[in-house]
Design a protein around this motif. Structure first.
Motif, PDB file in Angstrom:
ATOM      1  N   ASP A  53       0.805  -1.225   0.000  1.00 45.77           N
ATOM      2  CA  ASP A  53       0.000   0.000   0.000  1.00 45.77           C
ATOM      3  C   ASP A  53       0.841   1.280   0.000  1.00 45.77           C
ATOM      4  O   ASP A  53       0.296   2.380  -0.021  1.00 45.77           O
ATOM      5  N   SER A  54       2.183   1.137   0.038  1.00 41.63           N
ATOM      6  CA  SER A  54       3.035   2.334  -0.010  1.00 41.63           C
ATOM      7  C   SER A  54       3.305   2.802  -1.439  1.00 41.63           C
ATOM      8  O   SER A  54       3.875   3.865  -1.651  1.00 41.63           O
ATOM      9  N   TRP A  55       2.870   1.998  -2.418  1.00 38.66           N
ATOM     10  CA  TRP A  55       3.048   2.363  -3.817  1.00 38.66           C
ATOM     11  C   TRP A  55       1.779   3.079  -4.274  1.00 38.66           C
ATOM     12  O   TRP A  55       0.844   2.467  -4.773  1.00 38.66           O
ATOM     13  N   VAL A  56       1.786   4.386  -4.096  1.00 40.76           N
ATOM     14  CA  VAL A  56       0.594   5.179  -4.388  1.00 40.76           C
ATOM     15  C   VAL A  56       0.656   5.789  -5.777  1.00 40.76           C
ATOM     16  O   VAL A  56      -0.280   5.667  -6.567  1.00 40.76           O
ATOM     17  N   SER A  57       1.769   6.448  -6.109  1.00 42.02           N
ATOM     18  CA  SER A  57       1.868   7.147  -7.390  1.00 42.02           C
ATOM     19  C   SER A  57       3.203   6.830  -8.061  1.00 42.02           C
ATOM     20  O   SER A  57       4.086   6.188  -7.471  1.00 42.02           O
ATOM     21  N   VAL A  58       3.350   7.321  -9.291  1.00 44.39           N
ATOM     22  CA  VAL A  58       4.610   7.118 -10.014  1.00 44.39           C
ATOM     23  C   VAL A  58       5.766   7.812  -9.305  1.00 44.39           C
ATOM     24  O   VAL A  58       6.937   7.461  -9.508  1.00 44.39           O
ATOM     25  N   GLU A  59       5.439   8.800  -8.466  1.00 47.52           N
ATOM     26  CA  GLU A  59       6.489   9.476  -7.705  1.00 47.52           C
ATOM     27  C   GLU A  59       7.168   8.510  -6.742  1.00 47.52           C
ATOM     28  O   GLU A  59       8.378   8.566  -6.526  1.00 47.52           O
ATOM     29  N   ASP A  60       6.394   7.584  -6.170  1.00 40.27           N
ATOM     30  CA  ASP A  60       6.975   6.564  -5.298  1.00 40.27           C
ATOM     31  C   ASP A  60       7.936   5.679  -6.091  1.00 40.27           C
ATOM     32  O   ASP A  60       9.009   5.319  -5.617  1.00 40.27           O
ATOM     33  N   TRP A  61       7.514   5.338  -7.304  1.00 40.08           N
ATOM     34  CA  TRP A  61       8.366   4.526  -8.191  1.00 40.08           C
ATOM     35  C   TRP A  61       9.658   5.261  -8.518  1.00 40.08           C
ATOM     36  O   TRP A  61      10.752   4.699  -8.431  1.00 40.08           O
ATOM     37  N   ALA A  62       9.545   6.539  -8.890  1.00 43.86           N
ATOM     38  CA  ALA A  62      10.721   7.313  -9.293  1.00 43.86           C
ATOM     39  C   ALA A  62      11.669   7.543  -8.116  1.00 43.86           C
ATOM     40  O   ALA A  62      12.896   7.426  -8.263  1.00 43.86           O
ATOM     41  N   GLN A  63      11.130   7.861  -6.952  1.00 42.41           N
ATOM     42  CA  GLN A  63      11.973   8.170  -5.806  1.00 42.41           C
ATOM     43  C   GLN A  63      12.664   6.933  -5.238  1.00 42.41           C
ATOM     44  O   GLN A  63      13.660   7.052  -4.523  1.00 42.41           O
ATOM     45  N   ARG A  64      12.149   5.746  -5.565  1.00 46.95           N
ATOM     46  CA  ARG A  64      12.778   4.510  -5.095  1.00 46.95           C
ATOM     47  C   ARG A  64      13.697   3.931  -6.170  1.00 46.95           C
ATOM     48  O   ARG A  64      13.908   2.727  -6.249  1.00 46.95           O
ATOM     49  N   MET A  65      14.237   4.814  -6.953  1.00 49.12           N
ATOM     50  CA  MET A  65      15.157   4.437  -8.016  1.00 49.12           C
ATOM     51  C   MET A  65      16.524   5.059  -7.725  1.00 49.12           C
ATOM     52  O   MET A  65      16.612   6.138  -7.132  1.00 49.12           O
TER      53      MET A  65
END
Length: 314
Positions: A53-65
């Motif tokens: 549930d911590s994967w809300v938006s693409v920003e979460d994806w980008a910041q975890r890169m």
């Protein structure tokens, strides 16, 4: 009460989800308009440690890169998605405990009836082991390339590397109208040395000579290689004939002063060397192979004239 059709659809949906969530690939879906995760498989927590549930938006994806991968990967994926093109991207993803895992995202662009991008669906794959293998292969390839240009016994450059460096320095000398000098050195009576002391001692002798020559060439661009057998070669860029003669004499003297015993020598009871040296400012009509042949003839003359000497055109 649900009819049989809706019950069947629900059952099918449950089956698909069960299949997806039982694989090692991590399924996900992003709504294009909101840039929000509509779904991400629970396997993500086992792989990266971040809760589902911590994967809300693409920003979460980008910041975890990984910061080094982020701009390149995000820009690539956005541009491909806008164009409606399915694509793949490899990057390092940050784990909850601060490590990085290599991920491959395989992305399919979903369009609506009007052809507009509606959603992105795809799979994340853990490719860490594959990347480790690829990196090891790259390292081994680099090591192999280095070894292919290095003489296995002395550690000096080999004939192949000499040819490459000579070609480069030849072009530089011709373009800049600068002198280029070449020294060929041959250990005197080396066959007799091997016959007297054995091939292991002969190999040790070659290694000692290699170290002596390294100490004789003091400039960073001076290049030394094992030319073959008991022959060595030095390339001296931007070196005139008088300076090259001095380097050649220094090589000869250092080898003699090392006092390496050579009981089978027909000149002195110590190891000696003969050298040929020449200098050229290459013009467009000159060829490096002909220049090497000229220096080789001078080396032969030095041996014919009694060995333990330098022969040049100075």
């Amino acid at each position: 009460m649900k009819d049989k059709t809706s019950e069947g659809m629900d059952t099918d949906s449950d089956v698909y989800r069960t299949l997806l969530e039982s694989t090692r690939a991590i399924p996900w879906k992003i709504d294009w308009q909101t840039m929000q995760f509509a779904y991400i498989g629970p396997q993500i927590e086992a792989l990266l440690g971040w809760s589902q549930d911590s994967w809300v938006s693409v920003e979460d994806w980008a910041q975890r890169m990984h910061p080094e991968d982020r701009d390149k990967v995000v820009n690539f994926c956005v541009s491909q998605s806008r164009a409606g093109t399915d694509h793949e991207a490899d990057y390092r993803a940050l784990t909850a405990d601060g490590r990085y895992v290599w991920i491959r995202d395989v992305v399919h662009v979903v369009r609506n009836e009007d052809g507009e991008v509606q959603a992105l669906v795809g799979f994340m794959f853990d490719i860490s082991e594959r990347k480790k293998t690829e990196q090891e292969l790259v390292r081994l390839q680099k090591e192999l390339e280095e070894l292919s240009f290095k003489d296995g016994l002395t550690g000096l450059a080999n004939r192949r590397m000499f040819d490459s460096v000579l070609s480069l320095e030849w072009s530089n000398a011709r373009r800049n109208h600068q002198p280029l000098s070449l020294i060929l050195l041959d250990i005197d009576y080396f066959k007799q040395y091997n016959d007297c002391y054995g091939h292991l001692q002969g190999d040790d002798c070659l290694m000692r000579v290699a170290r002596i020559l390294e100490s004789a060439a003091t400039r960073a661009r001076d290049f030394i290689a094992r030319f073959g057998g008991e022959e060595f070669v030095l390339i001296l860029p931007e070196t005139d004939a008088q300076a090259a003669e001095k380097v050649a004499q220094r090589c000869r003297t250092l080898i003699l002063d090392a006092g390496i015993p050579h009981e089978s020598s027909e000149s002195l009871p110590f190891l000696t060397a003969s050298l040929g040296v020449s200098t050229i400012i290459p013009s467009h009509g000159d060829e490096p192979g002909e220049f090497v042949d000229e220096v080789d003839r001078l080396l032969y003359k030095a041996k014919q004239e009694g060995r333990n000497r330098v022969e040049s055109l100075v």
